[in-house]
Design an enzyme around this catalytic site. Structure first.
Site, PDB file in Angstrom:
ATOM      1  N   CYS A  30      13.830  10.721   6.323  1.00 23.65           N
ATOM      2  CA  CYS A  30      13.651  10.204   7.773  1.00 23.65           C
ATOM      3  C   CYS A  30      15.271  10.174   8.192  1.00 23.65           C
ATOM      4  CB  CYS A  30      13.417   8.689   7.436  1.00 23.65           C
ATOM      5  SG  CYS A  30      14.514   7.937   6.589  1.00 23.65           S
ATOM      6  N   LYS A  82       0.800  -1.140  -0.042  1.00 20.98           N
ATOM      7  CA  LYS A  82       0.012   0.075  -0.016  1.00 20.98           C
ATOM      8  C   LYS A  82       0.902   1.407  -0.014  1.00 20.98           C
ATOM      9  CE  LYS A  82      -1.774   2.833   2.803  1.00 20.98           C
ATOM     10  NZ  LYS A  82      -1.618   4.218   2.382  1.00 20.98           N
ATOM     11  N   GLU A 119      10.746  15.234  15.223  1.00 26.80           N
ATOM     12  CA  GLU A 119      10.855  15.168  13.966  1.00 26.80           C
ATOM     13  C   GLU A 119      10.113  16.234  13.085  1.00 26.80           C
ATOM     14  OE1 GLU A 119       9.550  11.732  11.706  1.00 26.80           O
ATOM     15  OE2 GLU A 119      11.380  11.776  10.650  1.00 26.80           O
ATOM     16  N   GLU A 132      10.607   0.694   9.987  1.00 25.82           N
ATOM     17  CA  GLU A 132      11.547   1.858   9.573  1.00 25.82           C
ATOM     18  C   GLU A 132      10.948   3.023  10.120  1.00 25.82           C
ATOM     19  OE1 GLU A 132      14.803   1.404   8.430  1.00 25.82           O
ATOM     20  OE2 GLU A 132      14.724  -0.722   7.733  1.00 25.82           O
TER      21      GLU A 132
HETATM   22  P1  NAP Z   1       2.840   7.570   8.398  1.00 29.95           P
HETATM   23  O1  NAP Z   1       1.719   8.623   8.496  1.00 29.95           O
HETATM   24  O2  NAP Z   1       3.301   6.709   9.461  1.00 29.95           O
HETATM   25  O3  NAP Z   1       2.219   6.918   7.206  1.00 29.95           O
HETATM   26  C1  NAP Z   1       3.033   5.579   6.475  1.00 29.95           C
HETATM   27  C2  NAP Z   1       2.153   4.883   5.838  1.00 29.95           C
HETATM   28  O4  NAP Z   1       1.343   4.041   6.638  1.00 29.95           O
HETATM   29  C3  NAP Z   1       1.267   5.594   4.727  1.00 29.95           C
HETATM   30  O5  NAP Z   1       0.966   4.646   3.707  1.00 29.95           O
HETATM   31  C4  NAP Z   1       0.062   5.718   5.645  1.00 29.95           C
HETATM   32  O6  NAP Z   1      -1.232   6.111   4.835  1.00 29.95           O
HETATM   33  C5  NAP Z   1      -0.040   4.428   6.459  1.00 29.95           C
HETATM   34  N1  NAP Z   1      -0.668   4.458   7.592  1.00 29.95           N
HETATM   35  C6  NAP Z   1      -1.343   5.406   8.240  1.00 29.95           C
HETATM   36  N2  NAP Z   1      -1.734   5.075   9.281  1.00 29.95           N
HETATM   37  C7  NAP Z   1      -1.755   3.604   9.434  1.00 29.95           C
HETATM   38  C8  NAP Z   1      -2.235   2.555  10.412  1.00 29.95           C
HETATM   39  N3  NAP Z   1      -2.643   2.862  11.452  1.00 29.95           N
HETATM   40  N4  NAP Z   1      -1.768   1.401  10.125  1.00 29.95           N
HETATM   41  C9  NAP Z   1      -1.016   0.867   8.883  1.00 29.95           C
HETATM   42  N5  NAP Z   1      -0.894   2.008   8.073  1.00 29.95           N
HETATM   43  C10 NAP Z   1      -0.934   3.216   8.312  1.00 29.95           C
HETATM   44  O7  NAP Z   1       4.224   8.421   7.936  1.00 29.95           O
HETATM   45  P2  NAP Z   1       4.360   9.516   6.699  1.00 29.95           P
HETATM   46  O8  NAP Z   1       3.761  10.834   7.183  1.00 29.95           O
HETATM   47  O9  NAP Z   1       3.602   8.962   5.425  1.00 29.95           O
HETATM   48  O10 NAP Z   1       5.654   9.550   6.451  1.00 29.95           O
HETATM   49  C11 NAP Z   1       6.753  10.050   7.192  1.00 29.95           C
HETATM   50  C12 NAP Z   1       7.316   9.373   8.280  1.00 29.95           C
HETATM   51  O11 NAP Z   1       7.852   8.276   7.772  1.00 29.95           O
HETATM   52  C13 NAP Z   1       8.586  10.060   9.000  1.00 29.95           C
HETATM   53  O12 NAP Z   1       8.429   9.864  10.291  1.00 29.95           O
HETATM   54  C14 NAP Z   1       9.755   9.491   8.533  1.00 29.95           C
HETATM   55  O13 NAP Z   1      10.726   9.822   9.311  1.00 29.95           O
HETATM   56  C15 NAP Z   1       9.378   8.123   8.141  1.00 29.95           C
HETATM   57  N6  NAP Z   1      10.455   7.354   7.358  1.00 29.95           N
HETATM   58  C16 NAP Z   1      11.374   6.535   7.766  1.00 29.95           C
HETATM   59  C17 NAP Z   1      12.084   5.846   6.888  1.00 29.95           C
HETATM   60  C18 NAP Z   1      13.112   4.809   7.461  1.00 29.95           C
HETATM   61  O14 NAP Z   1      13.631   4.112   6.580  1.00 29.95           O
HETATM   62  N7  NAP Z   1      13.413   4.714   8.591  1.00 29.95           N
HETATM   63  C19 NAP Z   1      12.206   6.253   5.651  1.00 29.95           C
HETATM   64  C20 NAP Z   1      11.131   7.013   5.095  1.00 29.95           C
HETATM   65  C21 NAP Z   1      10.219   7.683   6.034  1.00 29.95           C
HETATM   66  P3  NAP Z   1      -1.576   7.694   4.501  1.00 29.95           P
HETATM   67  O15 NAP Z   1      -0.566   7.777   3.514  1.00 29.95           O
HETATM   68  O16 NAP Z   1      -2.892   7.521   3.842  1.00 29.95           O
HETATM   69  O17 NAP Z   1      -1.416   8.201   5.666  1.00 29.95           O
END
Ligand code: NAP
Ligand code: MG
Length: 485
Positions: free
Chosen positions: A299, A191, A396, A265
């Site tokens: 990230c 997804k 963050e 991650e």
């Molecule tokens: P996010 O809100 O956690 O969303 C990540 C993904 O999870 C999206 O596809 C989101 O859908 C989905 N999602 C949301 N709620 C969920 C739930 N309850 N259960 C399962 N999936 C769910 O994060 P983001 O704002 O998209 O991305 C930014 C974050 O990613 C930052 O914190 C960044 O540091 C982290 N990141 C980490 C890495 C690493 O390798 N450590 C790499 C890249 C990014 P929606 O898009 O519809 O909300």
């Protein structure tokens, strides 16, 4: 230090826009399930926009539990059927073919990544797309050599992998997840993020063209609930999630007690540390690369900077001067350094943090830049006089915002850098190898770069400690996460 920092832009670059026209974006996308484009059970679609002007690009299927269930069933059938029975050598050929097809269509992928996510075309063209293809190439090579990669361990696939990815590296994160899953013989339900689904759907087109058997890779689009349905589906054997720490914690709770394998991650608050003997010009370039390129939507962005007191004035003078030359604007222009912020919500989050930084007593600097009248934009920002307890030093931000602090001794730098709940990455700038290793060993971070920043390679494992998650992606560690050993 010279008094004036002003750089005169007497000769600005002429615009060099990439041709958006060559990218084919359909008006509407269905789910990709069992090798077929499948309408959502609810009949609902949602729009994805271009954050550089907030105009609609396309609409994509809104997945619910029934759609996810159909995708998992297709993945299970492929795992029990043709894919599970295929020889590893044949499997590897498909992964290789996907890499080649991605290379052939690299320009189109880069444009769509930039249109849908707002990142600069330079970033999509030079980093996201080539690295994504490289992940498929790298993993393709291992498919029939797993017995050598893990000698005496009898590597066996786990089954169906449920994968959920964020919006900051949409295609690259899909590649990080799908390539090792396929090379190790698993099947996939992925997804993508709500705001950036298009390159994952384009990847589905390539997968179709590659002749990969039906059901091996399924792409279901939707919002958070769709992601939750993937993660919570009882017939998923492995959960691979990249995203925020808050959602990562929810996922870990929801899979507790099940026998699902999980890798998370999550977020980061990386420290970049400049010692007084560092090559300052290079370090400044590394800081700019680490926090301002890709709008700080990384990230592992170097969002905290620790500078040894004796070189603080020089570093800040050079950094501000460099910031004044950064080009913010049209992401499709090849000169652009900083593109659009991915969504209005993310822009609001960043602005809230800018306000918090000022309220907490830090000093804010932003170079003067002409921002486009529509779309989501944030100029490169640096805060000095930042207290360790300030929200901009702790949370963050995920935007082009840098918080600078100083230190006198190396132990002080280590203590300050480690004073965060996160542990994803860090950077050290210094001239002496021994000291560099002393520091890299003492920092609580999954990745530490020395005299460079944000370097990625498919052969190298990547992942975090503490609240940045667990598990590694890339390299042999990344393959192991999809295997019963
Ligand atoms: P996010 O809100 O956690 O969303 C990540 C993904 O999870 C999206 O596809 C989101 O859908 C989905 N999602 C949301 N709620 C969920 C739930 N309850 N259960 C399962 N999936 C769910 O994060 P983001 O704002 O998209 O991305 C930014 C974050 O990613 C930052 O914190 C960044 O540091 C982290 N990141 C980490 C890495 C690493 O390798 N450590 C790499 C890249 C990014 P929606 O898009 O519809 O909300
Ligand atoms: Mg979008």
């Amino acid at each position: 230090m010279p008094k004036s920092r002003k750089i005169t832009n007497d000769w600005p670059y002429a615009p060099a826009p990439e041709a958006a026209k060559i990218a084919k974006v359909a008006k509407r996308y269905d789910h990709f399930i069992n090798g077929k484009w499948t309408a959502p059970k609810s009949g609902e679609y949602f729009k994805t926009t271009n954050p550089a002007n907030n105009r609609k690009l396309s609409e994509v299927a809104d997945g619910n539990e029934a759609d996810v269930d159909a995708a998992v069933k297709a993945a299970r059938a492929a795992y029990e059927g043709s894919w599970g029975k295929m020889s590893a050598r044949e499997r590897g050929k498909y992964v290789y073919r996907i890499a080649r097809l991605m290379q052939e269509r690299a320009r189109e992928f880069a444009i769509i990544e930039t249109l849908d996510g707002g990142k600069s075309i330079r970033e999509s063209r030079d980093i996201d797309v080539p690295l994504a293809a490289n992940h498929f190439f790298y993993n393709a090579g291992w498919a029939d050599k797993l017995d050598y990669a893990f000698p005496n361990r009898k590597p066996k696939a786990l089954g169906v992998a449920g994968q959920v990815i964020p919006w900051n590296f949409p295609l690259l994160m899909a590649a990080w997840k799908i390539a090792p899953a396929l090379a190790t013989g698993n099947t996939v339900v992925l997804k993508p993020a709500e705001t950036t689904p298009l390159t994952a759907l384009k990847l589905a087109e390539i997968i179709e063209d590659s002749g990969l058997p039906d059901g091996v890779v399924n792409i279901v689009t939707g919002a958070g609930e769709t992601g939750a349905a993937v993660v919570n589906h009882p017939d998923v054997n492995k959960v691979a999630f990249t995203g925020s720490t808050a959602v990562g914690k929810l996922i870990q709770k929801s899979v507790a007690g099940s026998d699902k394998r999980v890798t998370l991650e999550l977020g980061g608050k990386a420290a970049n540390i400049i010692l007084e003997d560092a090559a300052i010009d290079q370090a400044v370039e590394g800081i700019v690369n680490g926090i301002y390129f890709n709008q700080g939507h990384v990230c592992c962005a170097g969002s905290r900077l620790f500078v040894q007191e004796s070189v603080f004035d020089e570093v800040m003078w050079k950094l501000k001067r460099r910031m004044e030359t950064l080009i913010v604007g049209d992401p499709l222009d090849k000169n652009t350094d900083i593109g659009a912020i991915n969504s209005r919500e993310q822009l609001k989050t960043i602005q809230k943090h800018l306000k918090a930084g000022v309220e907490d007593g830090a000093e804010m600097f932003q170079p003067k830049c002409d921002l486009p009248s529509s779309g989501n934009w944030c100029p490169p920002t640096v805060f000095t006089n930042v207290a360790q307890s300030s929200r901009i030093a702790q949370e963050e931000i995920f935007g082009p915002v840098l918080a600078v602090q100083t230190f006198r001794t190396v132990p002080e730098a280590i203590e300050k850098a480690n004073n965060t709940p996160y542990g994803l990455s860090a950077g050290v700038w210094c001239d002496k190898g021994a000291r560099l290793f002393q520091l890299t060993g003492a920092l609580d971070a999954g990745v530490v770069w020395g005299n460079t920043y944000n370097q990625f390679d498919p052969t190298s494992p990547f992942g975090g400690f503490k609240e940045s998650g667990f598990g590694r992606e890339g390299g042999l560690h990344g393959l192991a996460a999809y295997l019963e050993l």
